[in-house]
Structures are given as C-alpha cells and as structure tokens.
Design a protein around this motif. Structure first.
Motif, PDB file in Angstrom:
ATOM      1  N   ASP A  38       0.854  -1.193   0.000  1.00  0.00           N
ATOM      2  CA  ASP A  38       0.000   0.000   0.000  1.00  0.00           C
ATOM      3  C   ASP A  38       0.887   1.239   0.000  1.00  0.00           C
ATOM      4  OD1 ASP A  38      -1.800   2.041   0.358  1.00  0.00           O
ATOM      5  OD2 ASP A  38      -2.864   1.111   2.038  1.00  0.00           O
ATOM      6  N   LYS A  97       0.260   4.213   0.423  1.00  0.00           N
ATOM      7  CA  LYS A  97      -0.065   5.190   1.460  1.00  0.00           C
ATOM      8  C   LYS A  97       0.575   4.851   2.809  1.00  0.00           C
ATOM      9  CE  LYS A  97      -4.178   7.220  -0.593  1.00  0.00           C
ATOM     10  NZ  LYS A  97      -3.467   8.486  -0.853  1.00  0.00           N
ATOM     11  N   ILE A 108       0.760   9.385   3.222  1.00  0.00           N
ATOM     12  CA  ILE A 108      -0.665   9.478   2.906  1.00  0.00           C
ATOM     13  C   ILE A 108      -0.921  10.301   1.650  1.00  0.00           C
ATOM     14  CG2 ILE A 108      -1.095  11.543   4.305  1.00  0.00           C
ATOM     15  CD1 ILE A 108      -3.370   8.424   4.023  1.00  0.00           C
ATOM     16  N   SER A 109       0.028  11.157   1.265  1.00  0.00           N
ATOM     17  CA  SER A 109      -0.169  12.027   0.100  1.00  0.00           C
ATOM     18  C   SER A 109       0.055  11.303  -1.223  1.00  0.00           C
ATOM     19  CB  SER A 109       0.781  13.230   0.172  1.00  0.00           C
ATOM     20  OG  SER A 109       2.130  12.811   0.039  1.00  0.00           O
ATOM     21  N   LEU A 110       0.670  10.123  -1.189  1.00  0.00           N
ATOM     22  CA  LEU A 110       1.021   9.409  -2.412  1.00  0.00           C
ATOM     23  C   LEU A 110      -0.172   8.644  -2.965  1.00  0.00           C
ATOM     24  CD1 LEU A 110       4.510   8.042  -1.298  1.00  0.00           C
ATOM     25  CD2 LEU A 110       4.055  10.024  -2.761  1.00  0.00           C
ATOM     26  N   GLU A 111      -0.346   8.715  -4.279  1.00  0.00           N
ATOM     27  CA  GLU A 111      -1.439   8.014  -4.945  1.00  0.00           C
ATOM     28  C   GLU A 111      -0.937   6.859  -5.795  1.00  0.00           C
ATOM     29  OE1 GLU A 111      -4.567   8.523  -4.511  1.00  0.00           O
ATOM     30  OE2 GLU A 111      -4.447  10.350  -3.301  1.00  0.00           O
ATOM     31  N   ASP A 112       0.271   6.993  -6.325  1.00  0.00           N
ATOM     32  CA  ASP A 112       0.810   6.024  -7.263  1.00  0.00           C
ATOM     33  C   ASP A 112       2.315   5.926  -7.060  1.00  0.00           C
ATOM     34  OD1 ASP A 112       2.034   5.573 -10.262  1.00  0.00           O
ATOM     35  OD2 ASP A 112       0.160   4.492  -9.989  1.00  0.00           O
ATOM     36  N   GLU A 113       2.907   4.797  -7.442  1.00  0.00           N
ATOM     37  CA  GLU A 113       4.349   4.629  -7.245  1.00  0.00           C
ATOM     38  C   GLU A 113       5.161   5.665  -8.015  1.00  0.00           C
ATOM     39  OE1 GLU A 113       6.252   0.882  -7.352  1.00  0.00           O
ATOM     40  OE2 GLU A 113       4.594  -0.163  -6.386  1.00  0.00           O
ATOM     41  N   ASP A 159       4.625   8.666  -8.119  1.00  0.00           N
ATOM     42  CA  ASP A 159       4.695   9.875  -7.291  1.00  0.00           C
ATOM     43  C   ASP A 159       5.963   9.913  -6.447  1.00  0.00           C
ATOM     44  OD1 ASP A 159       2.202  10.531  -8.268  1.00  0.00           O
ATOM     45  OD2 ASP A 159       1.119   9.820  -6.498  1.00  0.00           O
ATOM     46  N   SER A 188       4.346  14.478 -14.893  1.00  0.00           N
ATOM     47  CA  SER A 188       4.074  15.199 -13.640  1.00  0.00           C
ATOM     48  C   SER A 188       5.367  15.494 -12.892  1.00  0.00           C
ATOM     49  CB  SER A 188       3.118  14.392 -12.758  1.00  0.00           C
ATOM     50  OG  SER A 188       3.680  13.150 -12.393  1.00  0.00           O
ATOM     51  N   GLU A 210      -5.700  13.313 -15.107  1.00  0.00           N
ATOM     52  CA  GLU A 210      -4.779  13.700 -14.034  1.00  0.00           C
ATOM     53  C   GLU A 210      -3.771  14.763 -14.460  1.00  0.00           C
ATOM     54  OE1 GLU A 210      -3.356   9.478 -15.297  1.00  0.00           O
ATOM     55  OE2 GLU A 210      -5.231  10.631 -15.266  1.00  0.00           O
TER      56      GLU A 210
END
Length: 374
Positions: free
Chosen positions: A149, A151, A155-160, A162, A203, A278
C-alpha cells in the motif's frame, strides 16, 4: 564535514545524536551500526562473535517500537545536507529504486506483489547527493520503503510514480530545515535531479519545474510537443554539437565497455502533458534535449541511444558534455544497490516482520554508501 572513515567514527557520526525517545536506545544505535559496518557480509550472530548480550541488544533495537526507517536516518540526513552545503560545485540528486525480497518473505505481511513468477518483496526508493565535479557520493538525502500500500509510505502518495517527486521534494525540505534561508536558496540553485527512464513522468517534469529543481532525465516516451510533432519526429532536426568522442558505459553483466558516440541537441522544446484527466491542469514544460548516439556499434551489442531531457542551459559544447557526464554519474547509485544486496547481504537477513526490517534496511543502505565512499 569530512567523510567518516573508521568504523567507530562512521557509526557515531552517522547514527549519533538520534532522538529515539530513550538515551539507551540512542547509544544502542551506534553499537548496532558498528556491528553491521564491522562485518557487513556476516550473519549477525557471527558479527557479534559469540557475544550473546550484544546480539540480544541488536535484535531488541530493531524490535523496539521507537525505531523506524526514518528516525534512524535523521543524523545521516542532516550530515548529508551539511556535506552538500560545504561544496561549491553543482550537486547531482540521483534517484533510483530497487526491489528486495527478504529471506523469510513467506512470513511477512503487507509485502508488495513484484509480478508473476516472483516472490513478494519491498521497493526501496531513494536519492543520493553526488558532487558533479569530483563524483564524490555525499550521502543519502531521502529513502522510502514501499510495501503493498503506497499510502503506508506517505498518505499524500497516490501512485508509485509519485515517489520520484516525493523524494526530491523531501530533499529540498531538508535543505530548508538544516540550512539558513540564504544558504538553502543558494544550494538549491546548484542542485540537479538525475533519473533514468523509469522517472520519465510528465508530472515529475512539471513539479520539478515548479520547485526550481533542474533535471536531467533519460526519455522513455515519445512525447508530443506544442508543434504537434513527437520527439522522435523532431530528432532529425537536431543540431550536432562537437565531434564524436569515447565514453565508458556500464553493461548488463556488471562490467564496462568503451563506446564511440556523437551528440546533438534540440533547444527550447515545449513538451505537452498527456491527454489524461490527471494532467488536465498541467501546462507544457520547456526543455532542452541532448541526443547521444553510438557509432560503429560492435556486433551483438545494444547500441547507446540516449535522449536526455533537461532544463540545464545548453548554448555551447561544454554544456552538452556536462549533461552527458551528469547522466553517466547515475550509475553510481547502482553501485550502492549492489553494495546493499551483495556487500551487506540485505536479502539474507532472517527478519520476519516489516516493522523490524525497515530500520535495518535504512541502516544497511547507509553502510553501503560508506563502503562505496572509502
């Protein structure tokens, strides 16, 4: 701040003055680091050389709820930033990730699925600081351990994907934390993010621009530009810079070979964001491109063909050469990966719990850095 060379100096310098909530635990961190660094390939019982109390204290350190993968790195993080600040040269912030499979992976919970036919494991994503002129490795600026997981990492991460920007931004945050504003602002202007093809994420380009961190990233995708032409289509319009020359490159089996290459450039290219939701609020990013192509490729050899995306100024041959040299320096982090896996036997350690192995992983990567630095 000089590199710590002796075992005791290294352990005290890089793991002293921690704030683990207990003075005895703080002292134990130094003893544990000395044990690992003193015999990095040995099993921990062998490294303790029959001293049962030392071995018991070693395991208790990692089983303590007060120790984790970040707080055992606090002193090393600070020292790395101070070493970087003492340099007057450009600083390469080289980022990479590596997968590790613990020896007793079947007993772990929350390990990451590494794909079909592979045992579950953990992904280590981190960043090192390298002097661009001397190629000295000054230390680790941020390290994150990723399980099933994302997160759990933050907690701010959505995807690897990132993680590439996350570790870079955390590094800049540490520069702000440990230096005065004037010192921090000056240092940030000398920093350059360096990443391989995995880091070619729009990004990341956009966010690095926003925080003012220059970058050199090897291209993986044939991106579209504001002229509606792709990067592949624009390559034929590149301007050759200088004569061909030889470079030494790493090869798959761990060795090196010499390649004769030529380089060309594309200046001020506007790369557009992908047409996905996104990226809808992101604007095109202005970059320069350095193209490196191998000449007279030996038989049965994969040719060198690098497309390096950068916002480093390129208006003469020396700037172009600088970008290529900086990208080549990226392989330094592969040596730390090898040091952690082979030199420190990180995958052979007989831990059975993520919470216990996380701080061990952090300490072993610092030991791997030290081994490569001496």
């Amino acid at each position: 701040m000089l590199m710590p060379l002796s075992n005791s100096n290294f352990a005290e310098n890089e793991f002293g003055n921690l704030n683990l909530g207990d003075v005895r635990l703080n002292s134990r961190a130094i003893a544990v680091a000395m044990l690992i660094n003193g015999s990095p390939q040995s099993s921990f019982p062998d490294a303790a050389n029959g001293r049962k109390s030392e071995l018991k204290g070693f395991y208790r350190f990692f089983q303590n709820d007060q120790t984790n993968d970040q707080n055992v790195l606090e002193t090393h993080y600070r020292n790395t930033i101070l070493r970087v600040a003492e340099c007057n040269d450009d600083i390469l912030l080289v980022s990479d990730s590596i997968f590790i499979v613990p020896a007793k992976y079947s007993m772990f919970e929350n390990l990451k699925d590494l794909g079909k036919g592979k045992n579950n494991g953990l992904r280590i994503h981190y960043m090192i600081a390298v002097n661009a002129r001397t190629h000295d490795i000054l230390g680790i600026t941020d390290l994150r351990i990723i399980d099933e997981d994302i997160k759990h990492t933050d907690i701010s991460l959505e995807d690897e994907s990132d993680n590439w920007f996350f570790v870079a931004n955390q590094t800049f945050n540490k520069i702000d934390q440990y230096l005065s504003k004037e010192e921090a602002d000056k240092l940030k202007k000398r920093c350059i993010f360096v990443g391989d093809r995995e880091s070619d994420d729009f990004s990341l380009l956009f966010n690095l621009k926003n925080i003012g961190l220059k970058f050199i990233i090897r291209s993986q995708y044939n991106r579209t530009t504001d002229s509606d032409k792709t990067l592949d289509q624009l390559e034929k319009n590149s301007i050759k810079y200088g004569d061909h020359y030889d470079i030494e490159v790493s090869i798959t089996n761990g060795g090196k070979r010499t390649a004769t290459v030529e380089q060309s450039v594309l200046i001020d290219i506007q790369v557009c964001p992908p047409k996905k939701k996104e990226y809808s609020k992101m604007e095109p990013v202005s970059i320069n491109i350095v193209l490196v192509k191998e000449l007279n490729v030996p038989k049965n050899t994969d040719p060198i063909h690098w497309r390096l995306l950068t916002d480093v100024v390129i208006d003469k041959k020396s700037h172009c050469n600088f970008v290529v040299i900086c990208y080549k320096t990226r392989w330094t982090i592969e040596e730390i990966n090898k040091g952690a896996k082979t030199g420190c036997k990180i995958e052979s350690r007989q831990f059975t719990c993520c919470e216990h192995i996380y701080p061990l992983i952090s300490m072993i990567f610092v030991v791997a850095w030290r081994i490569l630095s001496i």
